[in-house]
Design an enzyme around this catalytic site. Structure first.
Site, mmCIF file in Angstrom:
data_model
loop_
_atom_site.group_PDB
_atom_site.id
_atom_site.type_symbol
_atom_site.label_atom_id
_atom_site.label_comp_id
_atom_site.label_asym_id
_atom_site.label_seq_id
_atom_site.Cartn_x
_atom_site.Cartn_y
_atom_site.Cartn_z
ATOM 1 N N SER A 44 36.490 41.940 40.890
ATOM 2 C CA SER A 44 37.403 42.174 39.959
ATOM 3 C C SER A 44 36.186 42.194 39.076
ATOM 4 O O SER A 44 35.305 42.162 38.890
ATOM 5 C CB SER A 44 37.806 39.917 39.668
ATOM 6 O OG SER A 44 37.699 40.037 38.260
ATOM 7 N N ARG A 80 42.590 40.736 47.791
ATOM 8 C CA ARG A 80 41.791 40.099 48.494
ATOM 9 C C ARG A 80 41.911 38.759 48.778
ATOM 10 O O ARG A 80 43.295 38.025 48.883
ATOM 11 C CB ARG A 80 40.774 39.831 46.885
ATOM 12 C CG ARG A 80 40.377 40.948 46.193
ATOM 13 C CD ARG A 80 39.683 40.867 44.943
ATOM 14 N NE ARG A 80 39.314 42.166 44.106
ATOM 15 C CZ ARG A 80 39.148 42.452 43.585
ATOM 16 N NH1 ARG A 80 39.709 41.395 42.288
ATOM 17 N NH2 ARG A 80 38.765 43.948 42.897
ATOM 18 N N ASP A 98 50.222 39.153 32.565
ATOM 19 C CA ASP A 98 50.887 39.188 33.829
ATOM 20 C C ASP A 98 50.471 38.170 34.044
ATOM 21 O O ASP A 98 50.078 37.843 36.173
ATOM 22 C CB ASP A 98 50.312 40.766 34.798
ATOM 23 C CG ASP A 98 49.249 40.769 34.315
ATOM 24 O OD1 ASP A 98 48.578 40.999 33.426
ATOM 25 O OD2 ASP A 98 49.122 42.425 34.588
ATOM 26 N N HIS A 99 48.662 38.247 34.260
ATOM 27 C CA HIS A 99 47.885 37.001 35.273
ATOM 28 C C HIS A 99 47.989 35.483 34.700
ATOM 29 O O HIS A 99 48.596 34.846 35.879
ATOM 30 C CB HIS A 99 46.345 37.225 34.821
ATOM 31 C CG HIS A 99 45.905 38.532 35.245
ATOM 32 N ND1 HIS A 99 46.337 40.251 35.310
ATOM 33 C CD2 HIS A 99 45.085 38.705 36.237
ATOM 34 C CE1 HIS A 99 45.569 41.163 35.932
ATOM 35 N NE2 HIS A 99 44.895 40.104 36.678
ATOM 36 N N ARG A 107 36.721 40.753 35.394
ATOM 37 C CA ARG A 107 36.349 39.986 34.284
ATOM 38 C C ARG A 107 34.779 39.509 34.386
ATOM 39 O O ARG A 107 34.331 39.934 34.971
ATOM 40 C CB ARG A 107 36.403 38.977 35.388
ATOM 41 C CG ARG A 107 35.833 38.095 36.587
ATOM 42 C CD ARG A 107 36.588 37.312 37.100
ATOM 43 N NE ARG A 107 37.168 36.819 37.764
ATOM 44 C CZ ARG A 107 38.188 36.352 38.955
ATOM 45 N NH1 ARG A 107 37.719 35.604 39.584
ATOM 46 N NH2 ARG A 107 39.158 36.902 39.854
ATOM 47 N N ASP A 137 40.640 45.683 35.088
ATOM 48 C CA ASP A 137 41.311 45.282 35.551
ATOM 49 C C ASP A 137 40.714 45.925 36.769
ATOM 50 O O ASP A 137 41.098 47.165 36.667
ATOM 51 C CB ASP A 137 42.502 44.463 35.777
ATOM 52 C CG ASP A 137 42.570 44.156 37.013
ATOM 53 O OD1 ASP A 137 42.941 42.507 36.293
ATOM 54 O OD2 ASP A 137 42.467 44.869 37.922
HETATM 55 C C1 MIC Z 1 41.294 39.949 40.442
HETATM 56 O O1 MIC Z 1 42.938 41.136 41.069
HETATM 57 O O2 MIC Z 1 40.420 39.491 40.788
HETATM 58 C C2 MIC Z 1 42.202 40.398 39.100
HETATM 59 C C3 MIC Z 1 42.380 39.130 38.067
HETATM 60 O O3 MIC Z 1 42.799 40.887 38.342
HETATM 61 C C4 MIC Z 1 41.075 40.731 38.442
HETATM 62 C C5 MIC Z 1 40.461 40.640 36.931
HETATM 63 C C6 MIC Z 1 40.457 39.443 35.694
HETATM 64 O O4 MIC Z 1 39.164 38.299 36.143
HETATM 65 O O5 MIC Z 1 40.929 38.813 35.320
HETATM 66 C C7 MIC Z 1 40.371 42.007 38.429
HETATM 67 O O6 MIC Z 1 40.464 42.681 39.326
HETATM 68 O O7 MIC Z 1 39.444 42.733 38.111
HETATM 69 FE FE1 SF4 Z 2 46.905 41.074 39.352
HETATM 70 FE FE2 SF4 Z 2 43.993 41.531 40.310
HETATM 71 FE FE3 SF4 Z 2 46.064 40.658 41.857
HETATM 72 FE FE4 SF4 Z 2 46.406 42.372 41.334
HETATM 73 S S1 SF4 Z 2 44.853 41.608 42.599
HETATM 74 S S2 SF4 Z 2 47.941 41.304 41.334
HETATM 75 S S3 SF4 Z 2 45.200 42.304 39.105
HETATM 76 S S4 SF4 Z 2 45.589 39.294 39.983
#
Ligand code: MIC
Ligand code: SF4
Length: 651
Positions: free
Chosen positions: A540, A379, A64-65, A542, A119
């Site tokens: 995140s 975010r 999805d990313h 990550r 995630d």
């Molecule tokens: C995000 O919203 O920051 C992400 C991208 O979904 C991350 C995961 C990632 O960095 O792959 C998260 O929320 O954990």
């Molecule tokens: Fe995707 Fe993270 Fe954004 Fe949710 S917050 S839509 S999981 S990138």
């Protein structure tokens, strides 16, 4: 004495430790989820454990990313993920099927079960009464291998909801109000458990908006009870069998109580650059807006998007503004198409993006230079959109529509249009053909895993021992996010399976010289140190924010306080995370200082940290458990697991 819901679910899954707040516990994990940007590492780690098949009840691998495919990297990763899912017995949700959290809530989440996801917004599924927690990919890999998940027993904050939301006010405004009160560090070490008469006024997707953004509070997770509304949602998803009623005992105790009267909440908005920088929309009305983005795992349910559709019907987005919408799942997209919502969105001039994370993670639709963008996302960290000086505001879909129609921040009540009344259908469109079911074991064993050239082997970690002598490579302020440490976006995300390549972007938006300086220090035989303020590593999950600095030679991070998932990731990859005994000592250390940290007394809690440049010895605190220290000594979580299984075989 009665139990709250968090204690009940933890109690049912407890396999080690004492469930008193702050002490380490181990819980059995029933389900896991991964997404593509963290999944490739998680499956490389799972592969290296050497098992034939996952040991959870159910695990799902989502894509999805990383959906932009401007070269081979992302599609190669998708192929790798599809083949690992087939090989090891997972479900595979194909690109286009939706955002992991939205799809998991619709198709897999089960009240009373535990879910660990790589995630940070995994708690979305807690909207259904599940204990869903975000973690690094390594912890998810270990859970798939049947290793219990270890965490600090959280305290439980009971959020009592009373009253009912007024028209044009929605779940997003509730969680923004809670973020205003508690701030981005207010949830560290805690679960937010919702209860009270206001709960029944919220549907499951609204509850999930709230638990989703509990991640922004720094909370371990958030949870709602499972009641008849949960049952109706599961019935609409043709999954009523998964329903069970769950709630706290009437005499349950909470460590803290927060009371929110829903009828008093107004449309709220988070200002740049933090989700807790919250004001009432009417306090900032009139700010000119260049872009509006609707969707993300926070706000892209059927009700959210139909609300948007009703509000824009027969109208068009303002002249100097670009507005876009990304549906959360294929199910939502199909349903809004069937029910006329999509048509209204298209004719209002909204740009329709594919089902996925999209611009939430900087995968396209970046705002213009210093552009103001109002987003229904979760975010608004600086630079996350892809435009460093963009001004990102977070608000409900209703407030997003008001901005899109007026071209400026507007309280949706001032539109003076009838409040949308959305009837959520009793039956959703159920079509799981984009989810590949696990293969039977015999067939699975024959699957060949497909690796593209972008998938680099896992980097080696080193055991922690003796004295670390080196340099403070970087000194940072409070609330540093993992987006600061290891940025995402269309350019960097495709490198998630290649640690040497992605490490060139560590701290890119803070100090572009960092990777070069760190590698030079490493080549000179020096240990790399980073110094941070409070809530270091928020945001995140990550693990690349630990893996890539580790690759660059960072050995220890010293802060005023850490965010939960990031500290766990640091330990998993052999980086020592310590805190100042006296916060004010932070001021004594400067970037570039020569420092020495003797780790030999770590087990006894004796640490000596000398700043040779400043000529001071600074007292530090190690808040790590014995288990975490053992992991560091072994050289990270994988090495630790392998060492433990060797010991088992030999004993
Ligand atoms: C995000 O919203 O920051 C992400 C991208 O979904 C991350 C995961 C990632 O960095 O792959 C998260 O929320 O954990
Ligand atoms: Fe995707 Fe993270 Fe954004 Fe949710 S917050 S839509 S999981 S990138």
């Amino acid at each position: 004495m009665g139990l709250n819901l968090t204690q009940k679910i933890i109690g049912k899954h407890l396999v080690g430790g004492e469930p008193t707040p702050g002490s380490e516990i181990a819980v059995k994990i029933d389900q896991t989820l991964t997404q593509d940007a963290t999944g490739t590492m998680a499956y490389l780690q799972f592969e290296s454990i050497g098992l034939d098949r996952i040991r959870t009840e159910l695990s799902v691998s989502y894509v999805d990313h990383n959906m932009l495919q401007d070269d081979f990297k992302n599609p190669d990763d998708h192929r790798y993920l599809q083949s690992t899912a087939a090989r090891y017995g997972l479900y595979f949700s194909r690109p286009g099927n939706g955002i992991c959290h939205q799809v998991h809530l619709e198709r897999f989440a089960v009240p009373g079960k535990t879910l660990l996801g790589s995630d940070s917004h995994t708690p979305t599924s807690s909207g259904i009464g599940m204990l869903a927690i975000g973690a690094g990919g390594m912890d998810v890999a270990l859970s798939m291998a049947g290793v219990p998940f270890t965490l600090k027993m959280p305290k439980v904050i009971g959020v009592k909801l009373t009253g009912r939301l007024k028209p044009f006010v929605s779940a997003k405004d509730i969680i923004l109000e809670i973020l205003r009160i508690k701030t981005v560090k207010g949830g560290v070490g805690a679960v937010f458990e919702y209860w009270g008469p206001g709960v029944k006024t919220l549907g499951v997707p609204e509850r999930a908006t709230i638990t989703n953004m509990g991640a922004e509070l720094g909370a371990t997770t958030s949870i709602f009870p499972s009641d008849e509304i949960t049952g109706a949602f599961l019935r609409a998803q043709d999954r009523f069998k998964a329903y069970r009623k769950l709630k706290a005992d009437p005499d349950a105790l909470y460590d803290e109580i927060l009371e929110i009267d829903l009828s008093q909440i107004e449309p709220m908005i988070a200002l740049p650059h933090s989700p807790d920088n919250v004001k009432k929309v009417r306090e900032v009305r009139g700010v000119k807006v260049q872009q509006v983005a609707i969707g993300s795992c926070t706000n892209s349910s059927y009700r959210d998007l139909m609300t948007v559709a009703h509000m824009v019907k027969g109208r068009v987005v303002a002249e100097n503004l670009s507005a876009g919408i990304a549906p959360g799942s294929r199910q939502v997209l199909e349903m809004i198409a069937r029910d006329g919502g999509l048509k209204a969105l298209i004719s209002a001039g909204l740009r329709i993006f594919e089902t996925g994370c999209g611009s939430c993670i900087g995968m396209g639709f970046a705002p213009s230079s210093s552009g103001v963008t109002v987003r229904s996302f979760n975010r608004n960290f600086e630079g996350r959109t892809g435009t460093k000086d963009a001004q990102v505001y977070l608000a409900s879909p209703q407030t997003c529509v008001a901005a899109a129609l007026k071209g400026e921040i507007t309280d949706p009540r001032d539109l003076k249009i009838p409040a949308p009344r959305i009837k959520v259908p009793w039956k959703f469109i159920i079509d799981d053909r984009m989810i590949l079911a696990p293969l039977p074991e015999k067939k699975a064993k024959q699957v060949q895993i497909l690796r593209g050239p972008n998938i680099a082997p896992l980097p080696q970690t080193a055991p922690l021992q003796g004295a670390l002598k080196g340099e403070v490579l970087l000194k940072l302020s409070d609330n540093i996010t993992t987006d600061h440490i290891m940025p995402a976006g269309a350019k960097i995300l495709p490198l998630r399976s290649n640690v040497p390549a992605i490490s060139e972007y560590v701290f890119e938006r803070v100090d572009k010289t960092f990777p070069k300086r760190a590698l030079q220090a490493k080549a000179d035989g020096k240990a790399g140190f980073v110094v941070g303020g409070i809530n270091y590593g928020q945001g995140s999950s990550r693990e690349h924010a630990a893996l890539a600095p580790m690759y660059l030679g960072v050995k220890a991070i010293i802060t005023k306080a850490f965010a939960r998932i990031h500290l766990a990731n640091l330990i998993n990859f052999g980086i020592l995370g310590l805190t100042f005994k006296n916060e004010s000592d932070y001021d004594l250390v400067s970037q570039g200082d020569e420092v020495e940290l003797d780790t030999s007394g770590l087990e006894k809690g004796v640490l000596s940290f000398k700043d040779k440049t400043a000529c001071v010895e600074i007292p530090l605190v190690c808040k790590l458990s014995e288990r975490e220290i053992r992991i560091l000594r072994a050289g990270g979580a994988l090495a630790h697991v392998k060492m433990k299984s060797k010991e088992k075989v030999n004993s």
